[in-house]
Design a protein around this motif. Structure first.
Motif, PDB file in Angstrom:
ATOM      1  N   UNK A 324       0.792  -0.974   0.036  1.00 62.44           N
ATOM      2  CA  UNK A 324      -0.062   0.324  -0.121  1.00 62.44           C
ATOM      3  C   UNK A 324       0.750   1.341  -0.064  1.00 62.44           C
ATOM      4  N   UNK A 325       1.880   1.348   0.721  1.00 63.96           N
ATOM      5  CA  UNK A 325       2.827   2.292   0.861  1.00 63.96           C
ATOM      6  C   UNK A 325       3.456   2.700  -0.544  1.00 63.96           C
ATOM      7  N   UNK A 326       3.978   1.541  -1.143  1.00 70.72           N
ATOM      8  CA  UNK A 326       4.679   1.689  -2.301  1.00 70.72           C
ATOM      9  C   UNK A 326       3.749   2.280  -3.413  1.00 70.72           C
ATOM     10  N   UNK A 327       2.372   1.860  -3.482  1.00 72.27           N
ATOM     11  CA  UNK A 327       1.458   2.320  -4.412  1.00 72.27           C
ATOM     12  C   UNK A 327       1.012   3.891  -4.381  1.00 72.27           C
ATOM     13  N   UNK A 328       1.126   4.059  -3.055  1.00 74.17           N
ATOM     14  CA  UNK A 328       0.622   5.491  -2.464  1.00 74.17           C
ATOM     15  C   UNK A 328       1.828   6.314  -3.094  1.00 74.17           C
ATOM     16  N   UNK A 329       3.050   6.141  -2.831  1.00 73.16           N
ATOM     17  CA  UNK A 329       4.408   6.841  -3.178  1.00 73.16           C
ATOM     18  C   UNK A 329       4.414   7.301  -4.633  1.00 73.16           C
ATOM     19  N   UNK A 330       4.329   5.936  -5.292  1.00 72.87           N
ATOM     20  CA  UNK A 330       4.242   6.068  -6.953  1.00 72.87           C
ATOM     21  C   UNK A 330       3.097   6.681  -7.488  1.00 72.87           C
ATOM     22  N   UNK A 331       1.941   6.594  -6.909  1.00 76.94           N
ATOM     23  CA  UNK A 331       0.828   7.467  -7.642  1.00 76.94           C
ATOM     24  C   UNK A 331       0.966   9.027  -7.082  1.00 76.94           C
ATOM     25  N   UNK A 332       1.476   9.302  -6.058  1.00 80.12           N
ATOM     26  CA  UNK A 332       1.645  10.531  -5.649  1.00 80.12           C
ATOM     27  C   UNK A 332       2.736  11.403  -6.646  1.00 80.12           C
ATOM     28  N   UNK A 333       3.753  10.500  -6.966  1.00 79.50           N
ATOM     29  CA  UNK A 333       4.826  11.011  -7.563  1.00 79.50           C
ATOM     30  C   UNK A 333       4.591  11.012  -9.082  1.00 79.50           C
ATOM     31  N   UNK A 334       3.526  10.098  -9.571  1.00 79.60           N
ATOM     32  CA  UNK A 334       2.963  10.014 -10.995  1.00 79.60           C
ATOM     33  C   UNK A 334       3.871   9.541 -11.471  1.00 79.60           C
ATOM     34  N   UNK A 335       4.648   8.299 -11.005  1.00 74.44           N
ATOM     35  CA  UNK A 335       5.484   7.385 -11.700  1.00 74.44           C
ATOM     36  C   UNK A 335       5.163   6.001 -11.436  1.00 74.44           C
ATOM     37  N   UNK A 336       5.830   5.279 -12.857  1.00 77.15           N
ATOM     38  CA  UNK A 336       5.563   3.938 -12.734  1.00 77.15           C
ATOM     39  C   UNK A 336       6.990   3.366 -12.047  1.00 77.15           C
ATOM     40  N   UNK A 337       7.139   2.085 -11.421  1.00 78.87           N
ATOM     41  CA  UNK A 337       8.347   1.689 -11.004  1.00 78.87           C
ATOM     42  C   UNK A 337       9.391   1.553 -12.086  1.00 78.87           C
ATOM     43  N   UNK A 338       8.782   1.156 -13.359  1.00 80.24           N
ATOM     44  CA  UNK A 338       9.646   0.970 -14.441  1.00 80.24           C
ATOM     45  C   UNK A 338      10.483   2.044 -14.711  1.00 80.24           C
ATOM     46  N   UNK A 339       9.947   3.393 -14.429  1.00 77.89           N
ATOM     47  CA  UNK A 339      10.575   4.578 -14.800  1.00 77.89           C
ATOM     48  C   UNK A 339      11.750   4.821 -13.907  1.00 77.89           C
ATOM     49  N   UNK A 340      11.871   4.214 -12.867  1.00 74.87           N
ATOM     50  CA  UNK A 340      12.976   4.409 -11.593  1.00 74.87           C
ATOM     51  C   UNK A 340      14.172   3.735 -11.907  1.00 74.87           C
ATOM     52  N   UNK A 341      15.206   4.240 -12.393  1.00 79.28           N
ATOM     53  CA  UNK A 341      16.347   3.564 -12.608  1.00 79.28           C
ATOM     54  C   UNK A 341      17.496   3.168 -11.392  1.00 79.28           C
ATOM     55  N   UNK A 342      17.147   4.016 -10.223  1.00 74.18           N
ATOM     56  CA  UNK A 342      17.908   3.854  -9.003  1.00 74.18           C
ATOM     57  C   UNK A 342      17.113   3.588  -7.930  1.00 74.18           C
TER      58      UNK A 342
END
Length: 392
Positions: A324-342
């Protein structure tokens, strides 16, 4: 998330620059109260002479000063509105007040977060306070000196620590809302983290349908990869790349602690390490003369503080709160995990990494650490997240 919403326009502009699209300097157009991570520093000291080893609060001072020096931001230390510290093994009643006196921030509000409060909470609340205009400059520092304690103990001595007057207390104390351990876990002898995570690890093996041999190899290969990252990290406590066999096989130097974990699977907390972060508003960063290409924008922090003891969990091999926390953080940032390189996944034990990676939905093969993890880069009890953030 309030901070993320309040600074969305500027953050999106900064992201456009980050991902290479044509744009003028996005930082010049952001709101003045946009939170900025303006400076960061990490220190690690290895001493053979205990008299030369520095106590935790001195390591924290070193980290903050290194951060300020690297960014040319010494004035921000003196202008701190608050100083926030996560509790460690040490006994300082109000460590932030010692830091305030040293950096000249005599009017700074002090805060201490007890063990059980997530280190990300300090970062998220600091960014929120800046975005809301409640504070302009926030310092966050943490550190441990367990290796110093070990050196003194070898000589049958006890190290000294900077004392504070009786009755000293922080302006704000953050404490967890529930017990970390269930009384039954203490009664039945499974109170140590290595015992609990070993149980989770075996639950993962059962869920994945692995044999014992397959599972041990899989976990050892994961940790061997972490050791190779640490070998390239100049701030890692241990820079020795280990093979899967060297990690999995019990030996005199690598004793079995809780199946399938040997000593080399464990977080290494006998370290002398500290980290310091300086967060401020964009306006304060600009006034301090910090170059805009040095600014880091915190996009979102999401914490799950609902604690369920291991003995009460319905499924050991999962973490709904983390999902739930991971989903909330990604949604708030407007990012998909695939776009995060580091990425830096919390790495006290392999099971923690494996559960988190699955809950976030990280594709197999994606690097999960830039530090080498807590077993190799070093796992100062309640400070690793700050160490990792400086490395990120």
């Amino acid at each position: 998330r309030r901070g993320a919403r309040g600074t969305a326009g500027g953050v999106e502009g900064a992201l456009r620059d980050r991902f290479g699209n044509p744009s003028v300097s996005a930082a010049r157009g952001i709101e003045p109260r946009t939170p900025v991570l303006a400076a960061w520093g990490a220190v690690e000291r290895r001493e053979s002479d205990p008299e030369r080893a520095r106590e935790p609060i001195r390591l924290m001072i070193d980290a903050l000063e290194r951060a300020a020096e690297a960014a040319g931001a010494g004035d921000l230390l003196r202008r701190a509105d608050s100083i926030r510290v996560p509790r460690g093994f040490w006994g300082y009643p109000d460590p932030a007040r010692i830091l305030a006196a040293h950096v000249g921030a005599s009017s700074a509000r002090t805060e201490l977060a007890e063990i059980g409060v997530l280190q990300t909470t300090l970062l998220g609340e600091a960014a929120r306070a800046i975005a809301a205009g409640e504070e302009e400059v926030v310092l966050i520092a943490g550190g441990e000196a367990r290796d110093r304690e070990r050196l003194f103990a070898r000589g049958g001595r006890t190290p000294s620590y900077e004392a504070q007057p009786a009755g000293t207390a922080p302006d704000r104390l953050l404490a967890p809302r529930g017990d970390i351990l269930h009384p039954l876990e203490i009664e039945r002898g499974i109170a140590m983290p290595v015992q609990q995570y070993a149980m989770i690890e075996n639950a993962l093996r059962a869920r994945d349908g692995r044999t014992v041999a397959e599972h041990r190899r899989e976990v050892a290969e994961l940790w061997s990869g972490f050791s190779r990252v640490a070998a390239e990290n100049p701030h890692a406590w241990s820079r020795q790349a280990l093979s899967p066999e060297e990690i999995a096989a019990p030996s005199a130097a690598n004793r079995m602690l809780a199946f399938p974990y040997t000593k080399r699977h464990n977080s290494q907390w006998n370290v002398d390490q500290a980290a310091g972060l300086i967060l401020c508003s964009a306006e304060a960063a600009r006034r301090a003369g910090i170059p805009e290409d040095h600014w880091i924008f915190p996009l979102a922090v999401a914490d799950s503080n609902h604690m369920v003891p291991l003995a009460e969990r319905r499924e050991l091999a999962a973490s709904p709160g983390f999902r739930l926390a991971a989903r909330a953080a990604l949604d708030a940032a407007g990012l998909a995990v695939e776009r995060i390189s580091l990425l830096e996944i919390y790495s006290c034990f392999p099971a923690a990494v494996r559960v988190q990676a699955r809950e976030i939905g990280i594709a197999p093969g994606h690097s999960l650490t830039v530090t080498g993890g807590m077993a190799f880069a070093g796992g100062p009890l309640n400070n690793f997240v700050l160490q990792a953030l400086a490395r990120l």
